[in-house]
Design a protein around this motif. Sequence first.
Motif, PDB file in Angstrom:
ATOM      1  N   LEU A   1      87.506  -9.467  54.424  1.00 44.31           N
ATOM      2  CA  LEU A   1      88.629 -10.629  53.772  1.00 44.31           C
ATOM      3  C   LEU A   1      89.018 -10.290  52.448  1.00 44.31           C
ATOM      4  O   LEU A   1      88.355  -9.617  51.574  1.00 44.31           O
TER       5      LEU A   1
ATOM      6  N   GLN B   1      92.589 -10.207  49.308  1.00 43.11           N
ATOM      7  CA  GLN B   1      93.643 -11.161  48.977  1.00 43.11           C
ATOM      8  C   GLN B   1      95.038 -10.315  49.008  1.00 43.11           C
ATOM      9  O   GLN B   1      95.061  -9.031  49.066  1.00 43.11           O
ATOM     10  N   ALA B   2      96.003 -10.930  49.097  1.00 38.17           N
ATOM     11  CA  ALA B   2      97.313 -10.558  49.129  1.00 38.17           C
ATOM     12  C   ALA B   2      97.603  -9.631  48.026  1.00 38.17           C
ATOM     13  O   ALA B   2      97.203  -9.867  46.745  1.00 38.17           O
TER      14      ALA B   2
ATOM     15  N   LYS C   1      99.606  -8.200  53.122  1.00 39.54           N
ATOM     16  CA  LYS C   1     100.457  -9.638  53.085  1.00 39.54           C
ATOM     17  C   LYS C   1      99.427 -10.477  54.216  1.00 39.54           C
ATOM     18  O   LYS C   1      98.678  -9.970  54.980  1.00 39.54           O
ATOM     19  N   SER C   2      99.652 -11.774  53.656  1.00 41.21           N
ATOM     20  CA  SER C   2      98.800 -12.429  54.869  1.00 41.21           C
ATOM     21  C   SER C   2      99.434 -12.325  56.182  1.00 41.21           C
ATOM     22  O   SER C   2      98.566 -12.534  56.883  1.00 41.21           O
ATOM     23  N   GLU C   3     100.798 -11.857  56.524  1.00 46.24           N
ATOM     24  CA  GLU C   3     101.013 -11.602  58.024  1.00 46.24           C
ATOM     25  C   GLU C   3     100.251 -10.419  58.433  1.00 46.24           C
ATOM     26  O   GLU C   3     100.677 -10.110  59.689  1.00 46.24           O
TER      27      GLU C   3
ATOM     28  N   THR D   1      97.266 -10.343  58.688  1.00 41.64           N
ATOM     29  CA  THR D   1      95.918 -10.818  59.168  1.00 41.64           C
ATOM     30  C   THR D   1      96.029 -10.491  60.625  1.00 41.64           C
ATOM     31  O   THR D   1      96.912 -11.254  61.405  1.00 41.64           O
TER      32      THR D   1
ATOM     33  N   THR E   1      91.388 -10.124  57.296  1.00 42.88           N
ATOM     34  CA  THR E   1      92.104 -11.172  57.035  1.00 42.88           C
ATOM     35  C   THR E   1      92.363 -11.331  55.359  1.00 42.88           C
ATOM     36  O   THR E   1      92.068 -10.849  54.607  1.00 42.88           O
ATOM     37  N   VAL E   2      93.803 -11.485  55.477  1.00 44.80           N
ATOM     38  CA  VAL E   2      94.614 -11.409  54.232  1.00 44.80           C
ATOM     39  C   VAL E   2      94.816 -12.896  53.716  1.00 44.80           C
ATOM     40  O   VAL E   2      95.844 -13.675  54.211  1.00 44.80           O
ATOM     41  N   SER E   3      94.165 -13.456  52.507  1.00 47.46           N
ATOM     42  CA  SER E   3      94.506 -14.590  51.936  1.00 47.46           C
ATOM     43  C   SER E   3      95.507 -14.529  50.860  1.00 47.46           C
ATOM     44  O   SER E   3      95.639 -13.554  50.243  1.00 47.46           O
ATOM     45  N   SER E   4      96.402 -15.668  50.976  1.00 46.68           N
ATOM     46  CA  SER E   4      97.884 -15.638  50.028  1.00 46.68           C
ATOM     47  C   SER E   4      97.160 -16.480  48.714  1.00 46.68           C
ATOM     48  O   SER E   4      96.534 -17.109  48.764  1.00 46.68           O
TER      49      SER E   4
END
Length: 124
Positions: free
Chosen positions: A11, A13-14, A87-89, A91, A121-124
């Motif tokens: 996990l 972050q963006a 990026k979140s996309e 993920t 998993t990329v959190s925005s």
Amino acid sequence: QVQLVESGGGLVQAGDSLRLSCAASGRTSSTYTMAWFRQAPGKEREFVAANSWSGGRTNYADSVKGRFTISRDNTKNTVYLQMNSLKSEDTAVYYCAADRSTYPAVVTEMYDYWGQGTQVTVSS
């Protein structure tokens, strides 16, 4: 037979970076084309990057060009995916794949061997 084991997911972050690894074992994989695919929930598995055994040919999906880099260390039978500016996309579950051909194909049907996948998993 070739066995593939991915690692390095997690996990983040963006904007962060992450490096995935795929260790191959079994029949020598140093002459195999190696690739990364990914699958997000509810979507089909899609091509990310591929690298011929010599490293002379490389393909990337347009969505990751300039951000992701595939590389390999044939002495360790390991292929890497360096992912920058996430990026979140991005993920998805990321899968490593191997194929005996010399061309880094971009479709799943061309690959004979697959790993179990590692979650990114990329959190925005």
